[in-house]
Enzyme design. Sequence first.
Site, short mmCIF file in Angstrom:
data_model
loop_
_atom_site.label_atom_id
_atom_site.label_comp_id
_atom_site.label_asym_id
_atom_site.label_seq_id
_atom_site.Cartn_x
_atom_site.Cartn_y
_atom_site.Cartn_z
N ALA A 38 0.83 -1.21 0.00
CA ALA A 38 0.00 0.00 0.00
C ALA A 38 0.86 1.26 0.00
CB ALA A 38 -0.92 -0.01 1.22
N LYS A 55 2.15 -16.56 1.02
CA LYS A 55 3.31 -15.65 0.98
C LYS A 55 3.46 -14.90 2.29
CE LYS A 55 0.86 -11.68 0.20
NZ LYS A 55 0.98 -10.33 0.75
N ARG A 106 4.63 -6.10 6.80
CA ARG A 106 4.36 -6.23 8.22
C ARG A 106 4.57 -7.67 8.70
NH1 ARG A 106 -1.80 -4.45 7.26
NH2 ARG A 106 -0.63 -3.09 5.87
#
EC number: 1.1.1.94
Length: 331
Positions: free
Chosen positions: A143, A194, A258
Amino acid sequence: MYDCGKIAIIGGGSWATAIAKIVVQHTHHIGWYMRRDDQIEDFRRLSHNPSYLTSVHFDVHEINFNSDLNKIVEAYDTLVFVVPSPYLKNHLKKLKVRLKDKFIVTAIKGIVPDENLICTEYFHQVFDVPHDNLACIGGPSHAEEVALERLSYLTVGCSDMEKAQSFAEILNSQFIKTKTSTDVIGIEYSSVLKNVYAIAAGICNGLKFGDNFQAVLIANAVQEMARFLQSVHPIERNVYDSVYLGDLLVTGYSNFSRNRVFGTMIGKGYSVKSAQMEMEMIAEGYFGTKCMKEINRHWHVNMPILDAVYNILYERIAPKIEIKLLTDSFR
């Protein structure tokens, strides 16, 4: 060409904000569901999301905000769901409006816990949405980089190619290139896996393994992913396409990931709870690991990396011990 009609974003996080930025540049109007009225008020006042990607500014006159999910669902034709997978069920519990006739696009890179279903299957089984009204967004796409308008590639998956192409056209821009695929199941499962492999990469980073081993880990991860995808959905696919391998690489290596950050903290000795408390955003791979482990009890695919991450996160095996066992299995 299929008409996507009026489009609404469901969710208020960083990826939801990035997708809203892309869509509204094309349509100049979106609906946007956020559950908190104070967040909506701050957004209207500041012209940006007060909590995520604060550098991305919007013309708020082009946005119909609402904290009532039913009003948004009733008023819009295409609904783009971008909420963390662990919270999807709770959001949808409020729903009284029928979803069956809507075009549902999921940008959720996770599995619905307890149900152990990828999101499109959850919408199909629980809300009776036909498969040709279900789509997903995949691809290497942090993002933060989309917000910075750095060149990114997205894949829209849908069994109805006309609908996939129409929505892909809405995402197309100077900094977004799109392609389409019918492999919805493969895209969704790979986007879950993933995250698991990125946690593994982070754990190894926290344990001070170097780039040489990280390359071996990712090479084994893509093979593990391919084995699983071919077992659950055996079609002809190129697992080295950007939507599979590309997404794995960026999530495994990027500092924006993250899941990698979460794994690094675990490798450095943080407990799961303390790592989660320190992070401001959800590492979906934590939940995805448990779901994938449970799903694989049915398929019995050889998945040593998944097993290792599960043992570290849920069985509390010391990362140093578990990763040593994993390294002995690699060639």
